[in-house]
Scaffold this active site. Structure first.
Site, short mmCIF file in Angstrom:
data_model
loop_
_atom_site.label_atom_id
_atom_site.label_comp_id
_atom_site.label_asym_id
_atom_site.label_seq_id
_atom_site.Cartn_x
_atom_site.Cartn_y
_atom_site.Cartn_z
N ASP A 1 0.83 -1.22 0.21
CA ASP A 1 0.13 0.08 -0.03
C ASP A 1 0.85 1.17 -0.02
O ASP A 1 2.10 1.27 -0.01
CB ASP A 1 -1.07 0.14 1.31
N ASN B 1 -6.26 -4.95 -6.13
CA ASN B 1 -7.50 -4.26 -5.29
C ASN B 1 -7.12 -2.63 -5.29
O ASN B 1 -8.24 -1.95 -5.19
CB ASN B 1 -7.34 -4.86 -3.94
N TYR C 1 -14.40 6.74 -13.12
CA TYR C 1 -14.33 5.56 -12.14
C TYR C 1 -15.07 4.58 -13.10
O TYR C 1 -14.42 3.31 -13.05
CB TYR C 1 -15.13 5.77 -10.99
N VAL D 1 1.09 1.67 -6.82
CA VAL D 1 0.99 0.76 -8.27
C VAL D 1 1.08 1.63 -9.40
O VAL D 1 1.09 1.18 -10.68
CB VAL D 1 -0.38 0.24 -8.12
N LYS E 1 -13.31 1.05 -14.45
CA LYS E 1 -13.75 -0.45 -13.94
C LYS E 1 -14.31 -1.30 -15.03
O LYS E 1 -14.32 -2.60 -14.96
CB LYS E 1 -14.77 -0.22 -12.86
P1 NAD Z 1 -10.54 2.14 0.31
O1 NAD Z 1 -10.13 3.41 -0.04
O2 NAD Z 1 -11.09 1.96 1.31
O3 NAD Z 1 -8.90 1.33 0.27
C1 NAD Z 1 -8.21 1.35 -0.95
C2 NAD Z 1 -6.74 1.49 -0.65
O4 NAD Z 1 -5.85 1.38 -1.84
C3 NAD Z 1 -6.21 2.18 0.44
O5 NAD Z 1 -5.51 1.56 1.38
C4 NAD Z 1 -5.48 3.04 -0.35
O6 NAD Z 1 -4.00 3.64 0.43
C5 NAD Z 1 -4.70 2.33 -1.36
N1 NAD Z 1 -4.24 2.96 -2.61
C6 NAD Z 1 -5.00 4.08 -3.08
N2 NAD Z 1 -4.10 4.45 -4.18
C7 NAD Z 1 -2.93 3.66 -4.41
C8 NAD Z 1 -1.72 3.60 -4.89
N3 NAD Z 1 -1.44 4.43 -5.95
N4 NAD Z 1 -1.05 2.64 -4.92
C9 NAD Z 1 -1.24 1.58 -3.91
N5 NAD Z 1 -2.37 1.68 -3.07
C10 NAD Z 1 -3.13 2.66 -3.28
O7 NAD Z 1 -11.14 1.55 -0.91
P2 NAD Z 1 -12.08 0.13 -1.04
O8 NAD Z 1 -13.56 0.33 -0.63
O9 NAD Z 1 -11.57 -0.94 -0.07
O10 NAD Z 1 -11.81 -0.46 -2.40
C11 NAD Z 1 -10.98 -1.52 -2.70
C12 NAD Z 1 -11.21 -1.76 -4.30
O11 NAD Z 1 -12.46 -2.30 -4.57
C13 NAD Z 1 -10.91 -0.66 -5.08
O12 NAD Z 1 -10.39 -0.90 -6.28
C14 NAD Z 1 -12.39 -0.15 -5.61
O13 NAD Z 1 -12.61 0.52 -6.76
C15 NAD Z 1 -13.05 -1.33 -5.51
N6 NAD Z 1 -14.49 -1.34 -5.21
C16 NAD Z 1 -15.10 -0.86 -3.92
C17 NAD Z 1 -16.28 -0.68 -3.73
C18 NAD Z 1 -17.10 -0.30 -2.52
O14 NAD Z 1 -18.20 0.09 -2.30
N7 NAD Z 1 -16.14 0.17 -1.41
C19 NAD Z 1 -17.22 -0.86 -4.80
C20 NAD Z 1 -16.70 -1.75 -6.03
C21 NAD Z 1 -15.43 -1.57 -6.04
#
Ligand code: NAD
Length: 255
Positions: A37, A90, A156, A64, A160
Site C-alpha cells: 500500500d 485491489n 471511475y 501501483v 472499472k
Molecule cells: P479504500 O479507499 O477503502 O482502500 C483502498 C486502498 O488502496 C487504500 O489503502 C489506499 O491507500 C490504497 N491505494 C490508493 N491509491 C493507491 C496507489 N496508487 N497504490 C497503492 N495503493 C493505493 O477502498 P475500498 O473501498 O476498499 O476499495 C478497494 C477496491 O474495491 C477498489 O479497487 C475499489 O474501486 C473497489 N470497489 C469498492 C467498492 C466499495 O463500495 N467500497 C465497490 C466496488 C469496487
C-alpha cells in the site's frame, strides 16, 4: 489445513477496506501475505495484527502507478517468499464526482493511472513468476460499475469497465500457463472509500449510507469481508476451473 495453505499472495491497496479484509482472511486460511500500500503506518499495523493472530505477512510500500516500484517490490517479495501464486489487484480510487464536461485531464488521468495502469503494471510483473511456478491466480477488483453505469464519477466507471475486459483478455492469454484471471464486482461496501463519498455528499454521511442501503435489494450495503470471501475463493484451488469470470457480490444491486 487452510483453504490457501502455503500460497503466496500479494494484495495491492491492502492497508484499508476490502484489501485489509482480504489480507486478514487469506492469512487466516494459511497464505503468506505481501501487504502492499502507499499507507505505511496502516499497512505495518495490519502486518502486526496478522502476526499476532499467528499468520505470516510482511508490508511493502507500493504505489501501483510506478512501474519501477512494482518491479522492485515484486522482486523483493519473490526473494522473501520464494514464489508468487496470487495477485489481488485491489488498489483503487474513486476520483472526483463531476459530469464528463467538467472533468480535467489531470482528474481523468489520476483515476486511470491507479485503477487501470496500476492493474496493468502489477499483472505484467506478476505473470512471469506465475509462469515459472506453473500457474497462479490474478483477481481484479472491478465494480458493479464495470457492469452497469450511473450518472456520476465517469472516469471511475470507465476504469472499472476496462478492468473487467482486461481480466477477460488476460484470462484467454494465460489459460495455457494455468494462470486464471477473474474480476470481482462489489456493490457498495462500507469502506473508507465509500465513507469519503458520504462526507462529500450534501446530505451527510448517515443519510448517504441510508440511501446506499436502499439501493441494494438485500436492504443494506456490504462489508469488506463479503468481498474477501469472493477473493479467497479465487485465490484457492476450489476455483481451479474458473477463469475469465465475473463474480458479482452486490446484494442484488444489478439483478
Ligand atoms: P479504500 O479507499 O477503502 O482502500 C483502498 C486502498 O488502496 C487504500 O489503502 C489506499 O491507500 C490504497 N491505494 C490508493 N491509491 C493507491 C496507489 N496508487 N497504490 C497503492 N495503493 C493505493 O477502498 P475500498 O473501498 O476498499 O476499495 C478497494 C477496491 O474495491 C477498489 O479497487 C475499489 O474501486 C473497489 N470497489 C469498492 C467498492 C466499495 O463500495 N467500497 C465497490 C466496488 C469496487
Amino acid at each position: 489445513m487452510g483453504r490457501v495453505e502455503g500460497k503466496v499472495a500479494i494484495v495491492t491497496g491492502g492497508a484499508l477496506g476490502i484489501g485489509r479484509a482480504a489480507c486478514l482472511l487469506l492469512a487466516k486460511e494459511g497464505a503468506k501475505v505481501a501487504v502492499t500500500d502507499v499507507l505505511n503506518k496502516e499497512g505495518q499495523e495490519l502486518v502486526d495484527e496478522i502476526k499476532g493472530l499467528g499468520g505470516v505477512a510482511r508490508f511493502w510500500h507500493l504505489d501501483v502507478t510506478s512501474e519501477d516500484e512494482v518491479k522492485g517490490v515484486f522482486t523483493d517479495i519473490f526473494k522473501e517468499f520464494g514464489k508468487i501464486d496470487v495477485l489481488v489487484n485491489n488498489a483503487g480510487i474513486a476520483g472526483v464526482n463531476k459530469p464528463t464536461h467538467e472533468i480535467t485531464e489531470e482528474e481523468w488521468d489520476k483515476v486511470m493511472n491507479v485503477n487501470v495502469k496500476g492493474v496493468f503494471f502489477c499483472t505484467k510483473h506478476a505473470i512471469p513468476y506465475m509462469q515459472k511456478a506453473g500457474g497462479g491466480s490474478v483477481i481484479n477488483l472491478s465494480s458493479i460499475y464495470g457492469l452497469i453505469s450511473a450518472p456520476d464519477i465517469p472516469p471511475y466507471h470507465a476504469s472499472k469497465g476496462a478492468v473487467r475486459l482486461m481480466s477477460k483478455t488476460d484470462a484467454l492469454l494465460y489459460a495455457k500457463d494455468n494462470i486464471r484471471v477473474n474480476s470481482v464486482h462489489p456493490g457498495y461496501i462500507w469502506t473508507p472509500l465509500v465513507e469519503d463519498l458520504g462526507k462529500k455528499s450534501p446530505e451527510g454521511v448517515e443519510a448517504f449510507r441510508k440511501h446506499l442501503d436502499s439501493l441494494h435489494p438485500i436492504g443494506h450495503v456490504g462489508e469488506p469481508i463479503d468481498i474477501a470471501y469472493g477473493i479467497l475463493y479465487h485465490a484457492s484451488d476450489e476455483s481451479k476451473f474458473v477463469t475469465g469470470s465475473e463474480l458479482v457480490i452486490d446484494g442484488g444491486y444489478t439483478a
